[in-house]
Motif scaffolding. Structure first.
Motif, PDB file in Angstrom:
ATOM      1  N   ASP A   1      -2.125   1.205  -4.795  1.00 14.94           N
ATOM      2  CA  ASP A   1      -2.766   0.492  -3.831  1.00 14.94           C
ATOM      3  C   ASP A   1      -3.397  -1.050  -4.400  1.00 14.94           C
ATOM      4  O   ASP A   1      -3.847  -1.634  -6.206  1.00 14.94           O
ATOM      5  N   PRO A   2      -3.224  -2.121  -4.627  1.00 16.30           N
ATOM      6  CA  PRO A   2      -2.626  -3.663  -5.159  1.00 16.30           C
ATOM      7  C   PRO A   2      -4.299  -3.832  -5.344  1.00 16.30           C
ATOM      8  O   PRO A   2      -5.897  -3.692  -3.919  1.00 16.30           O
ATOM      9  N   MET A   3      -4.621  -4.438  -6.419  1.00 12.60           N
ATOM     10  CA  MET A   3      -6.096  -4.669  -6.977  1.00 12.60           C
ATOM     11  C   MET A   3      -6.202  -6.768  -6.208  1.00 12.60           C
ATOM     12  O   MET A   3      -6.809  -7.171  -6.167  1.00 12.60           O
ATOM     13  N   LEU A   4      -4.759  -6.873  -6.666  1.00 14.58           N
ATOM     14  CA  LEU A   4      -4.467  -8.441  -6.622  1.00 14.58           C
ATOM     15  C   LEU A   4      -2.620  -9.054  -6.796  1.00 14.58           C
ATOM     16  O   LEU A   4      -2.141  -8.623  -7.415  1.00 14.58           O
ATOM     17  N   THR A   5      -2.505 -10.046  -5.380  1.00 16.82           N
ATOM     18  CA  THR A   5      -1.494  -9.951  -5.267  1.00 16.82           C
ATOM     19  C   THR A   5      -1.451 -11.279  -5.323  1.00 16.82           C
ATOM     20  O   THR A   5      -2.469 -12.411  -4.467  1.00 16.82           O
TER      21      THR A   5
ATOM     22  N   GLU B   1       1.747  -3.728 -13.725  1.00 13.55           N
ATOM     23  CA  GLU B   1       2.195  -4.907 -12.949  1.00 13.55           C
ATOM     24  C   GLU B   1       3.556  -4.711 -12.048  1.00 13.55           C
ATOM     25  O   GLU B   1       4.265  -4.294 -13.070  1.00 13.55           O
TER      26      GLU B   1
ATOM     27  N   VAL C   1       1.986  -8.104  -8.713  1.00  9.99           N
ATOM     28  CA  VAL C   1       0.953  -7.526  -8.347  1.00  9.99           C
ATOM     29  C   VAL C   1       0.533  -6.562  -9.132  1.00  9.99           C
ATOM     30  O   VAL C   1       1.414  -6.815 -10.628  1.00  9.99           O
ATOM     31  N   LEU C   2      -0.834  -6.383  -8.919  1.00  7.57           N
ATOM     32  CA  LEU C   2      -1.599  -5.708 -10.437  1.00  7.57           C
ATOM     33  C   LEU C   2      -2.362  -4.492  -9.694  1.00  7.57           C
ATOM     34  O   LEU C   2      -3.015  -4.958  -8.502  1.00  7.57           O
ATOM     35  N   PHE C   3      -1.614  -3.382  -9.478  1.00  9.39           N
ATOM     36  CA  PHE C   3      -2.194  -2.417  -8.789  1.00  9.39           C
ATOM     37  C   PHE C   3      -3.384  -1.944  -9.534  1.00  9.39           C
ATOM     38  O   PHE C   3      -3.937  -2.162 -11.354  1.00  9.39           O
ATOM     39  N   ASP C   4      -4.406  -0.801  -8.627  1.00  8.54           N
ATOM     40  CA  ASP C   4      -5.492  -0.491  -9.296  1.00  8.54           C
ATOM     41  C   ASP C   4      -5.118   0.440 -10.093  1.00  8.54           C
ATOM     42  O   ASP C   4      -6.233   0.634 -11.420  1.00  8.54           O
ATOM     43  N   ASP C   5      -4.384   0.897 -10.962  1.00 13.16           N
ATOM     44  CA  ASP C   5      -4.300   2.027 -11.934  1.00 13.16           C
ATOM     45  C   ASP C   5      -3.793   1.229 -13.142  1.00 13.16           C
ATOM     46  O   ASP C   5      -3.079   2.266 -14.234  1.00 13.16           O
TER      47      ASP C   5
ATOM     48  N   SER D   1       0.715  -1.598  -0.184  1.00  9.87           N
ATOM     49  CA  SER D   1       0.033  -0.601   0.159  1.00  9.87           C
ATOM     50  C   SER D   1       0.576   1.316  -0.109  1.00  9.87           C
ATOM     51  O   SER D   1       0.405   2.583   0.332  1.00  9.87           O
TER      52      SER D   1
END
Length: 143
Positions: A69-73, A95, A88-92, A65
């Motif tokens: 903002d991580p969406m998937l990890t 990757e 990690v895939l962040f909300d923006d 964080s």
């Protein structure tokens, strides 16, 4: 993700690494570090972390964080070096893969020809190495 987005994310990594007492080095590797053929807008950002205890970064994702903002990890074995990485895939749409190595593993990595090649290409080291660290790969540090 544009080149500007890549640069913005990569710019956050040194600020984060600088305040982590157990991060001895954070090195951008892979396509985001290549100078001759830079990453395209679909490339992920690969970060090699040399830390006191990799488990802290592999078993807990709260530290992400600070970077977005991580969406998937999830965690999986690294392609080289015999360790693990947190993907990690962040909300923006950024990757990033954070390969976590114990600070004392540089001899092991130097013996792994694939890993050695990844660390000896021109890279953008974002906190590499800090003084007193046993990290000894030849890198060009960019702060």
């Amino acid at each position: 993700m544009t080149a500007r987005d890549h640069a913005e994310f990569i710019g956050r990594v040194p600020a984060w690494a600088a305040v982590q007492p157990d991060v001895h080095a954070a090195i951008i590797v892979g396509s985001a570090a290549r100078l001759e053929t830079p990453a395209d807008q679909w490339s992920d950002i690969d970060v090699a972390l040399f830390v006191t205890d990799p488990r802290a970064y592999l078993h807990d994702s709260a530290w992400l964080s600070d970077l977005g903002d991580p969406m998937l990890t999830f965690v999986e074995p690294t392609a080289m070096g015999g360790s693990y990485e947190r993907r990690v895939l962040f909300d923006d749409g950024t990757e990033a893969d954070f390969a976590c190595f114990p600070v004392g593993s540089t001899e092991h990595l130097a013996a792994d020809l694939n890993a050695r090649a990844a660390f000896t290409h021109p890279v953008s080291g974002v906190r590499c190495p800090v003084s007193g660290s046993p990290i000894s790969f030849p890198v060009r540090a960019v702060r």
